[in-house]
Structures are given as C-alpha cells and as structure tokens.
Design an enzyme around this catalytic site. Structure first.
Site, PDB file in Angstrom:
ATOM      1  N   ASP A 120      -6.283   0.052   0.574  1.00  0.00           N
ATOM      2  CA  ASP A 120      -5.889   1.380   0.379  1.00  0.00           C
ATOM      3  C   ASP A 120      -7.336   2.301   0.597  1.00  0.00           C
ATOM      4  O   ASP A 120      -8.484   2.225   0.135  1.00  0.00           O
ATOM      5  CB  ASP A 120      -5.602   1.542  -0.920  1.00  0.00           C
ATOM      6  CG  ASP A 120      -4.984   2.862  -1.333  1.00  0.00           C
ATOM      7  OD1 ASP A 120      -4.066   3.310  -0.688  1.00  0.00           O
ATOM      8  OD2 ASP A 120      -5.657   3.648  -2.161  1.00  0.00           O
ATOM      9  N   GLU A 122      -5.943   0.803   5.608  1.00  0.00           N
ATOM     10  CA  GLU A 122      -5.211   2.156   5.882  1.00  0.00           C
ATOM     11  C   GLU A 122      -6.605   3.149   6.337  1.00  0.00           C
ATOM     12  O   GLU A 122      -7.422   3.751   5.549  1.00  0.00           O
ATOM     13  CB  GLU A 122      -5.122   2.654   4.466  1.00  0.00           C
ATOM     14  CG  GLU A 122      -4.272   3.996   4.633  1.00  0.00           C
ATOM     15  CD  GLU A 122      -4.105   4.869   3.375  1.00  0.00           C
ATOM     16  OE1 GLU A 122      -3.325   6.146   3.437  1.00  0.00           O
ATOM     17  OE2 GLU A 122      -4.882   4.596   2.516  1.00  0.00           O
TER      18      GLU A 122
HETATM   19  C1  NOJ Z   1      -3.139   5.997  -0.030  1.00  0.00           C
HETATM   20  C2  NOJ Z   1      -1.697   5.498  -0.397  1.00  0.00           C
HETATM   21  O1  NOJ Z   1      -0.991   5.215   0.634  1.00  0.00           O
HETATM   22  C3  NOJ Z   1      -1.344   6.675  -1.349  1.00  0.00           C
HETATM   23  O2  NOJ Z   1       0.205   6.585  -1.503  1.00  0.00           O
HETATM   24  C4  NOJ Z   1      -2.091   7.223  -2.492  1.00  0.00           C
HETATM   25  O3  NOJ Z   1      -1.532   8.474  -3.061  1.00  0.00           O
HETATM   26  C5  NOJ Z   1      -3.661   7.333  -1.917  1.00  0.00           C
HETATM   27  N1  NOJ Z   1      -3.709   6.378  -1.195  1.00  0.00           N
HETATM   28  C6  NOJ Z   1      -4.290   7.075  -3.103  1.00  0.00           C
HETATM   29  O4  NOJ Z   1      -4.353   6.209  -3.916  1.00  0.00           O
END
Ligand code: NOJ
Length: 569
Positions: free
Chosen positions: A232, A293
């Site tokens: 993430d 991500e």
């Molecule tokens: C990316 C995640 O995909 C999202 O859903 C989240 O709110 C943020 N990171 C913070 O963790």
C-alpha cells in the site's frame, strides 16, 4: 535412473520435506521463457467487507471468501489479493492496521485464514495480502507507546516534531484526505505526521527498527503460506528530514477546500527504492511476489519501481493505463506501448476499491454491457498480468451514496458533493437475485446496487451471452493459449482513431485482437506489412458478437463496441 538424475531427484525429495509444497511450486519457471507463476496468473482483488458474508452480520468475511473459491476457480482466477483484513478500528476500512499479525474478528480468525490458504492451495488459488507499510492505526500498540512520552523507545517509530509556533504545524504539508498532515498531541506537546487520516500516523522509515518490524511481519505471513503482498501507498514512505514546505499553486483549492500543493518533499523520495529493494530481498527468501500501489506520472517513474536489475517490485501497478478515462484507441496504444517497453513485466489494473468501476467509467449508458466485454478483452489479452476487481465480471457498477449522511468513507463526507467518496465501488458482490443479492441475510453494511436482480452470478451463469460467461470464456482462452500468455505485443493500424488492433506473436503464431471502441460498425483492413505474418485468414477464437468462423485480414467487419480475438492462419 542415471546417477545425476538420481541426485536431483533426491534433492527434490529432500527439499519437499523441508519446505511446504507451495513454496517449491512457486520457484519453478513454468514455461520456456522462464516465466514464474505470477506471470501467467490472473489476479482478482477482493474487498473482504463486501465479498461474501458467511455469518450474516452484514459484513463479508474470510469463511465467505473460502466458500467462493469454487466460483473463482471456475471463472479462471489464480490468485486473490485481499484488501486489509487485519484488526483495525476501520476508520479507513482496514487501511488503519492495529495488529499486523492477526485477523479482525469482523472477518474471522487466524484459523479461518489458514483454512482459506489451505483450500486455496487445493484449488490452485494463491493468497496475496495487503501490506500497509506507510502507516499504522493510531490504536496500534507501537503508536500508543510512541505517543506516551517523548522518551519512550518507540517515540522515533513515528514522525514527531515541534510546531513552528503555538498552534502552528511544523510545515505546510497537506493530508491526502484533507486538512493539515500534522496532528497536535497535547500530552507531549508535539505534532505527529499523517499523510492519510489523523488516525493513520506515518511510520518513520528512517528508523531501522521500523523497517525490521515490517520485514518481520512479511516473513510471518510468508511462513503461514501467503504467496506475496500488494504494498500500500509505497510512494509515501519517506519524507524530507528537514521538512521543507511544499510549493503551493496560488489561487487553487482541492476538493477538500485545501491549498493545492506539489508534494515534492513528502512523496516519491529516492530512499523509497532502496527500502523496497530490501523488502524484495526478504520476499525472495520465500519466492513471494510483490505488487506495488505505485502512482506514477510517467513511464520513467514506473520503470524505477522494477529496480535497475529487476530487484525491486515484481509488478508495480501502472495507473497511467487506468487513468485513460475514455475509449480512445490512440491513448491506449500509447500507454500499452510505454509499459510494454518499460523492461519489466506489466501488470494491468482497470479498477479497484479506490477507483470508479469500469462499467461506469467507459459505459455510454446504452451499450454498457458490450463495453464491459470490450474492456475485458483489452486488458485480459495484453502481455502482462491482469488484476481484476471483484464483480467487474458480472458488470457491477458504482452505486454511489445519494445523501451525505449515508456516506461511509470519511473522505467522501469531506469532499461531498464534488466527490462522493469510494463507497460506490465497494458495494456487496451480487451472487443471486435473492434478497441482498445473496451476499447476506442481514442488511449489508453498504447498499447493494439496485440492478442486482439482473446482474448477478446465478442469473448470468444461465445466460450464454452474459458478461460473466464472456469473462469465463476469455479467461479460459487466455490460460490455454501460449501466444496470449507469452507472445510479444505488436501494435497494428496505429493511426486508426476508432479501432484498437494488435497482435500477440509467439514463435511464428499470431493471435489478433481487434477492439472497436466506437459506437458505429467499422470495416477494418489490417496492415500486416513487415510483421512476418504469412496468413491472410483469421480463425475466430472468441468474439463479443456473432462473428463468422473465419474472416479475411484485409476486410473485417466489427460492430459498434465489438471485441474480436482470432488466430491468423
Ligand atoms: C491506498 C488504499 O488503496 C486506500 O484505500 C487507502 O485509503 C490509502 N492507501 C491509505 O491507506
């Protein structure tokens, strides 16, 4: 058996007693190209809250996922990425983790996770978890300790600073979810930094103890049988140690009403790459896969995430591809060529729990079902690994909240009505035409899309022309066709404004993909000059319309939004 063979055989037997079966299976190259399992796999993101509710409390859970493994196998899914299911106060629906080595009771127990992993193994479906590396919940014991005093040994696990003056944060950084990225804590008279919500304090990745703790978490799950992680928010791991102010665009406000800042001092710092490379070294000990991500502005930024020697992320997600927000062959051509030439193995994502569903983004309101099949035909036939988002295979659309008071996602309440938040793409999976779409017997935590009576697994399975059956056929084709798995990507008819056409080409065999992105029928004359293609006939492998069994490459009729896949002979 020859002596050499016998030695290899004994070595394999020895290894299989040392390591669980899954680990051995992952190390093997699965084709002549040396590809690993994840390069042939179809991934599928599950938002656990919304997939299947086994105990009828209105919230999805792990036993619910396990009960649907048969369905996922039938569909052609090889690995599932489960969004965070760790214990969490659920401020950001799991992305605020309060214990990395457990399961939130809402979703089940560790034993349920073990069962999911074991049953997944039997169905040949691997489990990927979501590692939230940038921040924890403010209820995580690490943070509770950290905030308890300035001298606590965990103080430096997070980013604490003095303010610029009374009531003034240390600098002008803005949280991604609105407001200052600093929160004052009266107990110790300092501010802590949070890139996301106030309840998500950022870990201090400059502290080696933090890095070690997160690496150990990854090891803990690998040992339990997890095949890898989706990482993430990796671009936010590091911040400028001098906390320089970010430049601000004058006269502009964000959807949250904040100044618009250019996040050059708290995003994409070069230190990110070295840390990810070290995390990769840990993953390599377990032959695990890392998916990032990675929000990047251009292909050079994306390239860096693969690592100069392929030693960073196996698959950094290319969101530039997902950001093409209209049916534009030229834009897709550009993005595909860029990622295809980036030197790493591409991973294609069209939607997820943060992005509006494909059905709405590309649908024109009249031909949405055809367009859903068209988009599936695009990203499931490219060279690279696709990540599906649960429900896209049945044509689920966004069901956005109608009133501010119904919004669950705090960011959505803050940006209402300009942006209604992310609830709309997180609605319960539609399994049947029964009450609550067969997701739960209780009222679901987030309302079901009212179209569920028509768009659901049970109903669509019976209809040969449904989106679901099209996906199933497409994934079967993808799994069984060497050219689609390994072939290189070759763009065709590059100046066509309406039709995106390309070849996948492998050892003299060619699969042709023709995607009519326009609302009118097109006659496509394929220009195959210089492509080392000798045949002039195409045998249909799959089409989203009734296509003839064969066509001539010099003249192919493709209806509005039609998708065609054939083999050139
Ligand atoms: C990316 C995640 O995909 C999202 O859903 C989240 O709110 C943020 N990171 C913070 O963790």
């Amino acid at each position: 058996m020859r002596k050499a063979d016998l030695t290899i055989f004994s070595f394999i037997v020895f290894c299989s007693t040392l390591f669980p079966q899954s680990l051995i299976a992952q190390t093997k190259a699965i084709d002549d190209e040396g590809h690993q399992w994840w390069q042939h796999a179809v991934f599928y993101e599950i938002y656990p809250r919304s997939f299947a509710d086994s105990n009828n409390d209105g919230i999805g859970d792990l036993p619910g996922i396990t009960s649907k493994l048969d369905y996922l196998r039938w569909l052609g899914v090889d690995a599932i990425w489960i969004s965070p299911m760790f214990p969490s106060p659920q401020v950001d629906f799991g992305y605020d983790v309060s214990d990395y080595e457990n399961v939130d009771p809402q979703y089940g127990t560790l034993q349920d996770m073990d069962r999911l992993i074991a049953e997944g193994r039997q169905q040949n479906i691997r489990i990927i978890l979501d590692l939230v590396v940038n921040h924890t919940s403010d209820k995580h014991p690490w943070f509770i300790e950290s905030r308890s005093s300035r001298t606590n040994p965990k103080r430096d696990w997070y980013i604490w600073r003095d303010g610029k003056g009374p009531g003034q944060p240390p600098n002008n950084w803005i949280s991604d979810f609105g407001g200052s990225a600093w929160q004052f804590d009266p107990k110790t008279n300092q501010w802590y930094y949070h890139y996301f919500y106030v309840e998500q304090p950022d870990l201090n990745w400059r502290n080696p103890a933090v890095e070690k703790a997160i690496f150990d978490v990854s090891r803990w799950w690998y040992k339990r049988g997890v095949a890898g992680f989706r990482l993430d928010a990796v671009d936010t791991l590091f911040e400028d140690p001098n906390l320089k102010d970010n430049p601000v665009t004058p006269g502009k406000l964000s959807k949250y009403g904040d100044p618009v800042d250019e996040r050059i001092y708290n995003k994409k710092l070069p230190e990110v790459h070295a840390a990810l490379q070290r995390l990769r070294a840990v993953a390599d000990e377990y032959n695990a896969v890392l998916i990032g991500e990675t929000w990047t502005d251009d292909i050079n930024e994306l390239k860096q995430y693969y690592g100069e020697h392929g030693n960073e992320l196996h698959m950094p997600m290319d969101f530039m591809f997902a950001k093409v927000d209209r049916l534009s062959p030229s834009e897709f051509r550009r993005q595909i060529a860029a990622v295809d030439g980036a030197g790493g193995w591409p991973i294609f994502v069209f939607s997820n729990h943060d992005i509006r569903r494909v059905y709405n983004r590309y649908g024109d309101g009249q031909h949405n079902d055809q367009i859903a099949k068209l988009m599936a035909s695009l990203y499931l036939t490219l060279r690279g690994t696709p990540i599906m988002y649960y429900g896209e295979e049945i044509g689920m659309e966004n069901n956005d909240p109608k009133r501010k008071e119904d919004v669950k996602d705090p960011a959505g309440r803050r940006s209402w009505p300009e942006d209604k938040g992310r609830d709309g793409e997180r609605t319960p999976m539609q399994w049947s035409p029964a009450e609550n779409a067969g997701f739960s017997k209780a009222i679901p935590w987030n309302p079901v899309d009212p179209r569920y009576k028509q768009y659901n697994v049970e109903t669509e399975k019976k209809d040969p022309n449904s989106i679901l059956n099209y996906y199933q056929r497409l994934l079967t084709l993808r799994h069984n066709n060497r050219v689609l798995l390994d072939g290189k990507y070759v763009a065709l008819n590059e100046s066509d404004p309406n039709v995106l056409a390309y070849l996948r080409s492998y050892k003299g065999q060619n699969v042709l993909v023709v995607l009519n992105m326009s609302g009118s029928a097109q006659t496509v004359k394929l220009d195959l000059r210089g492509q080392q293609v000798s045949g002039t006939t195409v045998k249909t492998l799959l089409a989203s319309y009734e296509a003839p069994p064969t066509s001539k490459t010099k003249e192919m009729a493709v209806p509005a939004f039609g998708a065609y896949i054939g083999e050139i002979r």
